[in-house]
Write an enzyme that holds these catalytic residues in place. Structure first.
Site, PDB file in Angstrom:
ATOM      1  N   TYR A  36       0.841  -1.173  -0.100  1.00  0.00           N
ATOM      2  CA  TYR A  36      -0.216  -0.213  -0.064  1.00  0.00           C
ATOM      3  C   TYR A  36       0.951   1.443  -0.070  1.00  0.00           C
ATOM      4  CZ  TYR A  36       0.963   0.890   5.181  1.00  0.00           C
ATOM      5  OH  TYR A  36       1.523   1.188   6.181  1.00  0.00           O
ATOM      6  N   ARG A  55       7.908   4.002  -4.933  1.00  0.00           N
ATOM      7  CA  ARG A  55       8.143   2.916  -3.629  1.00  0.00           C
ATOM      8  C   ARG A  55       7.201   1.940  -3.866  1.00  0.00           C
ATOM      9  NH1 ARG A  55       7.570   5.038   2.359  1.00  0.00           N
ATOM     10  NH2 ARG A  55       5.515   5.285   1.518  1.00  0.00           N
ATOM     11  N   ARG A 103      -7.831 -20.733  -2.242  1.00  0.00           N
ATOM     12  CA  ARG A 103      -6.489 -20.654  -1.342  1.00  0.00           C
ATOM     13  C   ARG A 103      -5.413 -21.639  -1.680  1.00  0.00           C
ATOM     14  NH1 ARG A 103      -4.629 -22.103   3.767  1.00  0.00           N
ATOM     15  NH2 ARG A 103      -4.133 -20.368   5.183  1.00  0.00           N
ATOM     16  N   LYS A 150       6.518  -2.023   1.905  1.00  0.00           N
ATOM     17  CA  LYS A 150       5.389  -1.508   2.459  1.00  0.00           C
ATOM     18  C   LYS A 150       4.393  -2.289   2.165  1.00  0.00           C
ATOM     19  CE  LYS A 150       3.119   3.056   3.079  1.00  0.00           C
ATOM     20  NZ  LYS A 150       3.852   3.381   4.405  1.00  0.00           N
ATOM     21  N   GLU A 182      12.536   2.207  14.106  1.00  0.00           N
ATOM     22  CA  GLU A 182      11.471   3.164  13.451  1.00  0.00           C
ATOM     23  C   GLU A 182      10.099   3.047  14.392  1.00  0.00           C
ATOM     24  OE1 GLU A 182      10.210   2.521   9.560  1.00  0.00           O
ATOM     25  OE2 GLU A 182       9.947   0.219   9.882  1.00  0.00           O
ATOM     26  N   LEU A 207      11.393   1.122   6.848  1.00  0.00           N
ATOM     27  CA  LEU A 207      10.775   1.454   5.810  1.00  0.00           C
ATOM     28  C   LEU A 207      11.345   2.849   5.254  1.00  0.00           C
ATOM     29  CD1 LEU A 207       8.124   1.343   3.785  1.00  0.00           C
ATOM     30  CD2 LEU A 207       7.313   2.969   5.165  1.00  0.00           C
TER      31      LEU A 207
END
Length: 287
Positions: A36, A55, A103, A150, A182, A207
């Site tokens: 995301y 990114r 799945r 991310k 972070e 990140l």
């Protein structure tokens, strides 16, 4: 939050949020197999959009995920959502998952990405938290080892935020091998007694923040001395200032770490000035 029904984007369609649906077989839902980006909106315009696109592309390459569309198409989607929702200040959230199929831990070559996006109204420039400064606790960093991607795997940061909330604090900083990696959703900085700006260097441990990069550029332009290296909790507590950076919090001072005041215990001049510069320059460069 705006209570009116928003227009959201799902796989090529603009829909009411009440009509938006994603398959229960989506791998983002079953495996956390998704990524995301969050892009800030100021004055109805997108901040650092090119950086977020770059990114996003890197995250997809690292996960061997198919690219759903071009950056130009993503820009058009973001602008359309901003327009349809009359968004002046807030954010656009974009999520891309590997897609949906029955799945299985392995996926097929035929799988196609799922793309969703939506807006959120949020007051960003006038932030009470930035004005008073955040109080943080420290927690062990128990996340997986590819924090540079991310992903939507945000359970542990969510638990850490709730731990901070339960302690009456604002956020948590994660610590590994004695050093701060972070925050739960932001990059961490300190200002040493001699005025040096310190933040951890880029690696798979954290990140690669888009706001982090922009703030470092602004800091360099002001003549601040910058060191990219790890720092300990004790060094942070003894610093003259501390702050965090993120797309929707810009530069937010940190005034307390594990109950110990940082500096004078109020937002300091470096963080305050960098926040002012970031907002001013973002308004100029937003698209």
């Amino acid at each position: 939050m705006n209570t009116a029904a928003r227009t959201v984007y799902v796989n090529g369609q603009y829909l009411s949020e009440h009509d938006a649906k994603v398959s229960i077989f989506d791998r983002g839902f079953m495996f956390g197999d998704g990524i995301y980006e969050v892009t800030t909106v100021l004055d109805g315009k997108l901040v650092d959009f090119a950086g977020h696109c770059a990114r996003l592309g890197r995250s997809m390459r690292e996960l061997d995920m198919k690219t759903p569309c071009t950056d130009d198409v993503l820009l058009a989607i973001h602008r359309e959502l901003v327009a349809r929702n009359a968004l002046v200040e807030g954010l656009v959230y974009l999520q891309v998952t590997r897609g949906a199929e029955d799945r299985d831990f392995a996926w097929s070559d035929a799988i196609q990405p799922t793309v969703v996006a939506f807006t959120q109204v949020k007051s960003l420039a006038a932030s009470p938290l930035a004005a008073r400064g955040a109080r943080v606790i420290t927690v062990p960093d128990l996340r997986w080892k590819r924090r540079d991607i991310k992903t939507v795997q945000l359970l542990y940061p969510s638990l850490a935020k709730m731990q901070a909330k339960a302690a009456g604090k604002d956020d948590a900083w994660m610590v590994e091998d004695g050093f701060v990696t972070e925050g739960t959703s932001n990059n961490a900085f300190i200002v040493t007694a001699d005025g040096t700006l310190v933040t951890r260097q880029l690696s798979t441990s954290l990140l690669h923040g888009i706001t982090r990069a922009t703030v470092l550029r602004h800091a360099g332009d002001t003549g601040l001395r910058i060191e990219e290296r790890p720092f300990s909790v004790a060094e942070a507590q003894a610093a003259s200032e501390a702050f965090v950076t993120a797309a929707t919090s810009f530069v937010t001072p940190v005034v307390e770490i594990d109950g110990t005041p940082v500096g004078t215990g109020v937002p300091g001049p470096v963080a305050t000035r960098l926040r002012e510069i970031y907002i001013e320059e973002s308004r100029k460069s937003a698209i």
